[in-house]
Design a protein around this motif. Sequence first.
Motif, PDB file in Angstrom:
ATOM      1  N   VAL A 212     -10.395   7.145  49.844  1.00 58.96           N
ATOM      2  CA  VAL A 212      -9.587   7.464  48.672  1.00 58.96           C
ATOM      3  C   VAL A 212      -9.891   6.444  47.576  1.00 58.96           C
ATOM      4  O   VAL A 212      -9.810   5.234  47.799  1.00 58.96           O
ATOM      5  CB  VAL A 212      -8.085   7.449  49.002  1.00 58.96           C
ATOM      6  CG1 VAL A 212      -7.258   7.689  47.738  1.00 58.96           C
ATOM      7  CG2 VAL A 212      -7.762   8.503  50.049  1.00 58.96           C
ATOM      8  N   LEU A 213     -10.253   6.951  46.432  1.00 53.05           N
ATOM      9  CA  LEU A 213     -10.545   6.111  45.263  1.00 53.05           C
ATOM     10  C   LEU A 213      -9.324   6.101  44.347  1.00 53.05           C
ATOM     11  O   LEU A 213      -8.770   7.155  44.028  1.00 53.05           O
ATOM     12  CB  LEU A 213     -11.758   6.675  44.521  1.00 53.05           C
ATOM     13  CG  LEU A 213     -12.095   6.074  43.155  1.00 53.05           C
ATOM     14  CD1 LEU A 213     -12.515   4.614  43.294  1.00 53.05           C
ATOM     15  CD2 LEU A 213     -13.187   6.885  42.468  1.00 53.05           C
ATOM     16  N   ILE A 214      -8.912   4.903  43.915  1.00 54.95           N
ATOM     17  CA  ILE A 214      -7.800   4.768  42.977  1.00 54.95           C
ATOM     18  C   ILE A 214      -8.308   4.026  41.754  1.00 54.95           C
ATOM     19  O   ILE A 214      -8.753   2.880  41.855  1.00 54.95           O
ATOM     20  CB  ILE A 214      -6.605   4.009  43.584  1.00 54.95           C
ATOM     21  CG1 ILE A 214      -6.208   4.600  44.946  1.00 54.95           C
ATOM     22  CG2 ILE A 214      -5.420   4.038  42.631  1.00 54.95           C
ATOM     23  CD1 ILE A 214      -5.094   3.845  45.637  1.00 54.95           C
ATOM     24  N   VAL A 286      -7.403   9.160  42.953  1.00 51.98           N
ATOM     25  CA  VAL A 286      -6.123   9.021  42.257  1.00 51.98           C
ATOM     26  C   VAL A 286      -6.421   8.390  40.914  1.00 51.98           C
ATOM     27  O   VAL A 286      -6.978   7.287  40.855  1.00 51.98           O
ATOM     28  CB  VAL A 286      -5.146   8.136  43.056  1.00 51.98           C
ATOM     29  CG1 VAL A 286      -3.825   7.979  42.293  1.00 51.98           C
ATOM     30  CG2 VAL A 286      -4.902   8.716  44.446  1.00 51.98           C
ATOM     31  N   ILE A 287      -6.077   9.083  39.827  1.00 49.54           N
ATOM     32  CA  ILE A 287      -6.491   8.640  38.498  1.00 49.54           C
ATOM     33  C   ILE A 287      -5.387   8.818  37.469  1.00 49.54           C
ATOM     34  O   ILE A 287      -4.422   9.536  37.685  1.00 49.54           O
ATOM     35  CB  ILE A 287      -7.739   9.421  38.013  1.00 49.54           C
ATOM     36  CG1 ILE A 287      -7.373  10.911  37.806  1.00 49.54           C
ATOM     37  CG2 ILE A 287      -8.902   9.284  38.974  1.00 49.54           C
ATOM     38  CD1 ILE A 287      -8.436  11.719  37.086  1.00 49.54           C
ATOM     39  N   LYS A 288      -5.572   8.144  36.332  1.00 50.24           N
ATOM     40  CA  LYS A 288      -4.842   8.449  35.112  1.00 50.24           C
ATOM     41  C   LYS A 288      -5.611   9.574  34.429  1.00 50.24           C
ATOM     42  O   LYS A 288      -6.816   9.679  34.570  1.00 50.24           O
ATOM     43  CB  LYS A 288      -4.794   7.207  34.233  1.00 50.24           C
ATOM     44  CG  LYS A 288      -4.145   7.382  32.893  1.00 50.24           C
ATOM     45  CD  LYS A 288      -4.179   6.063  32.125  1.00 50.24           C
ATOM     46  CE  LYS A 288      -3.771   6.262  30.686  1.00 50.24           C
ATOM     47  NZ  LYS A 288      -4.760   7.041  29.897  1.00 50.24           N
ATOM     48  N   LEU A 294     -11.187  11.969  34.357  1.00 51.48           N
ATOM     49  CA  LEU A 294     -10.942  13.279  34.956  1.00 51.48           C
ATOM     50  C   LEU A 294     -12.237  14.066  35.119  1.00 51.48           C
ATOM     51  O   LEU A 294     -12.524  14.619  36.185  1.00 51.48           O
ATOM     52  CB  LEU A 294      -9.954  14.067  34.108  1.00 51.48           C
ATOM     53  CG  LEU A 294      -9.635  15.485  34.596  1.00 51.48           C
ATOM     54  CD1 LEU A 294      -8.944  15.439  35.947  1.00 51.48           C
ATOM     55  CD2 LEU A 294      -8.776  16.228  33.579  1.00 51.48           C
ATOM     56  N   MET A 295     -13.044  14.126  34.066  1.00 44.17           N
ATOM     57  CA  MET A 295     -14.262  14.923  34.121  1.00 44.17           C
ATOM     58  C   MET A 295     -15.322  14.304  35.027  1.00 44.17           C
ATOM     59  O   MET A 295     -16.106  15.022  35.657  1.00 44.17           O
ATOM     60  CB  MET A 295     -14.818  15.128  32.713  1.00 44.17           C
ATOM     61  CG  MET A 295     -13.901  15.942  31.822  1.00 44.17           C
ATOM     62  SD  MET A 295     -13.457  17.549  32.572  1.00 44.17           S
ATOM     63  CE  MET A 295     -12.230  18.127  31.407  1.00 44.17           C
ATOM     64  N   GLU A 296     -15.346  12.999  35.117  1.00 47.38           N
ATOM     65  CA  GLU A 296     -16.281  12.347  36.045  1.00 47.38           C
ATOM     66  C   GLU A 296     -15.984  12.752  37.485  1.00 47.38           C
ATOM     67  O   GLU A 296     -16.892  13.029  38.269  1.00 47.38           O
ATOM     68  CB  GLU A 296     -16.199  10.828  35.883  1.00 47.38           C
ATOM     69  CG  GLU A 296     -16.842  10.307  34.609  1.00 47.38           C
ATOM     70  CD  GLU A 296     -16.475   8.877  34.280  1.00 47.38           C
ATOM     71  OE1 GLU A 296     -16.918   8.370  33.228  1.00 47.38           O
ATOM     72  OE2 GLU A 296     -15.736   8.250  35.071  1.00 47.38           O
ATOM     73  N   VAL A 297     -14.700  12.810  37.824  1.00 46.87           N
ATOM     74  CA  VAL A 297     -14.311  13.176  39.190  1.00 46.87           C
ATOM     75  C   VAL A 297     -14.531  14.665  39.436  1.00 46.87           C
ATOM     76  O   VAL A 297     -15.132  15.060  40.446  1.00 46.87           O
ATOM     77  CB  VAL A 297     -12.841  12.796  39.453  1.00 46.87           C
ATOM     78  CG1 VAL A 297     -12.393  13.308  40.827  1.00 46.87           C
ATOM     79  CG2 VAL A 297     -12.662  11.282  39.378  1.00 46.87           C
ATOM     80  N   LEU A 298     -14.057  15.503  38.525  1.00 43.89           N
ATOM     81  CA  LEU A 298     -14.157  16.947  38.736  1.00 43.89           C
ATOM     82  C   LEU A 298     -15.606  17.424  38.738  1.00 43.89           C
ATOM     83  O   LEU A 298     -15.970  18.312  39.515  1.00 43.89           O
ATOM     84  CB  LEU A 298     -13.356  17.691  37.672  1.00 43.89           C
ATOM     85  CG  LEU A 298     -11.842  17.466  37.669  1.00 43.89           C
ATOM     86  CD1 LEU A 298     -11.173  18.367  36.630  1.00 43.89           C
ATOM     87  CD2 LEU A 298     -11.236  17.718  39.043  1.00 43.89           C
ATOM     88  N   SER A 299     -16.434  16.851  37.869  1.00 49.55           N
ATOM     89  CA  SER A 299     -17.840  17.256  37.832  1.00 49.55           C
ATOM     90  C   SER A 299     -18.561  16.875  39.118  1.00 49.55           C
ATOM     91  O   SER A 299     -19.580  17.484  39.466  1.00 49.55           O
ATOM     92  CB  SER A 299     -18.546  16.619  36.635  1.00 49.55           C
ATOM     93  OG  SER A 299     -18.632  15.208  36.780  1.00 49.55           O
ATOM     94  N   ASP A 308      -0.603   9.520  36.095  1.00 48.13           N
ATOM     95  CA  ASP A 308      -0.095   9.066  34.799  1.00 48.13           C
ATOM     96  C   ASP A 308      -0.887   9.756  33.700  1.00 48.13           C
ATOM     97  O   ASP A 308      -2.037  10.155  33.901  1.00 48.13           O
ATOM     98  CB  ASP A 308      -0.256   7.546  34.679  1.00 48.13           C
ATOM     99  CG  ASP A 308       0.546   6.964  33.518  1.00 48.13           C
ATOM    100  OD1 ASP A 308       1.430   7.674  32.992  1.00 48.13           O
ATOM    101  OD2 ASP A 308       0.287   5.807  33.137  1.00 48.13           O
ATOM    102  N   PHE A 309      -0.277   9.919  32.544  1.00 50.25           N
ATOM    103  CA  PHE A 309      -0.976  10.457  31.392  1.00 50.25           C
ATOM    104  C   PHE A 309      -0.232  10.072  30.122  1.00 50.25           C
ATOM    105  O   PHE A 309       0.951   9.744  30.155  1.00 50.25           O
ATOM    106  CB  PHE A 309      -1.117  11.986  31.477  1.00 50.25           C
ATOM    107  CG  PHE A 309       0.171  12.751  31.265  1.00 50.25           C
ATOM    108  CD1 PHE A 309       0.473  13.287  30.021  1.00 50.25           C
ATOM    109  CD2 PHE A 309       1.071  12.938  32.308  1.00 50.25           C
ATOM    110  CE1 PHE A 309       1.649  14.004  29.823  1.00 50.25           C
ATOM    111  CE2 PHE A 309       2.243  13.643  32.125  1.00 50.25           C
ATOM    112  CZ  PHE A 309       2.542  14.183  30.866  1.00 50.25           C
ATOM    113  N   ILE A 310      -0.949  10.069  29.005  1.00 46.62           N
ATOM    114  CA  ILE A 310      -0.339   9.805  27.709  1.00 46.62           C
ATOM    115  C   ILE A 310       0.267  11.109  27.217  1.00 46.62           C
ATOM    116  O   ILE A 310      -0.454  12.094  27.026  1.00 46.62           O
ATOM    117  CB  ILE A 310      -1.374   9.299  26.691  1.00 46.62           C
ATOM    118  CG1 ILE A 310      -2.012   7.996  27.183  1.00 46.62           C
ATOM    119  CG2 ILE A 310      -0.726   9.078  25.330  1.00 46.62           C
ATOM    120  CD1 ILE A 310      -3.174   7.539  26.340  1.00 46.62           C
TER     121      ILE A 310
END
Length: 380
Positions: A212-214, A286-288, A294-299, A308-310
């Motif tokens: 698991v990457l955080i 697990v990311i903000k 987000l795109m690095e992980v999903l791609s 978390d998010f703004i």
Amino acid sequence: MKKRKFLILYLDTGGGHRAAANVLKTLLDVRYPDSETKIVNGFSKKQYLPKLLLVDFYHIAMNFFSSLYSFVYRIGDNRIFVRIAHLLLQSFTIPRMRKIYEEEQPTDIINLHFALESTVRDLKRNYPEINTTTIVLDPFTAHSSWFYDKKAEYFVFSDRVYQYAINRGKIPSNNLKIVPFILNQKYLTQVSDDMLLEFKKKYAVDPKRKIVLITGGGEGLPILINIVNELILRKADYTVLAVCGRNIAAKAYLDILSKNDLLIDLKVFGFINFMDELIKICDCAVIKAGPASLMEVLSSRKPVVICDFIYGQELGNVQFAVDNGFGKFYRKPSEICDAVDYLTSDDKRRAQLEKRLSNIPISFDTGKVVDMLYEKHPAN
């Protein structure tokens, strides 16, 4: 025809802006070696006031007062406020950029930050022969300040932002183009099982364990320590890769925990340039909800737990991931860990997620973006 020379403008508000600039420069250099590309920070090192108000405020708010940043973001989504902000900033940026233009004589300006819109507009008015393009880096939820110049040409990453630019930003449709997301192409590279084993060996990871990457990107993740502590309480039976970014305090604390073999299998990293390798070996991240993270992980076809998010700026990123079934969103460490267990405990479910992620409804062919920029012919 005059030799093509690109200036890519950015500000240090989050690592995504500089990362996008680096990707564009690399591809321009590779695909069009007869051209020249330079990356330029919109603020000089001596411009302390704008740096304090925009750059330093962002870094501090992201680490300690994220709700304050969200509040300012919402207040700032107002035309009068945006105009005043640009009037204040351009007194610093316009003289600097005019000087840079005279020194560099670029044929093209590529803008990667909304706070530089008025500066780019000034350059275009004074030097009408140059090409100017603003690339809106927020893929799904864009701030109105991105569309300050109604005559500028904009590249956007989704139909959602395209429609927002027309309806809220009052940008003519012929000034807008939907283009692929700007992503370092190394995230798209598929690696063999042998290479994955090499990566796991490189980072001293047990190949039999789930991983698991955080991570929270360059600024780190404010609740990283809380999530790790929750995993310790659960005696989680998987390897945890904790990337602290520039959060030195979190790294120091987790370094101490990682030395206790009786807790969990914890690997701790600071600010790194090998995120692609960690993503490739992980089973879940697990990311903000920053667009780059987000795109690095999903791609890379990995499921996500967004923690978390703004508000406003990154809301669309969360909706994109959750609505398409690419992951979960939770704020509490206990719920985050439950989601991690859910996404990693069932191999059949994991295979279904990977299949779904192979059909992600967004393009990452950044080469097309570079081609479109180069195809814009400047005046001789």
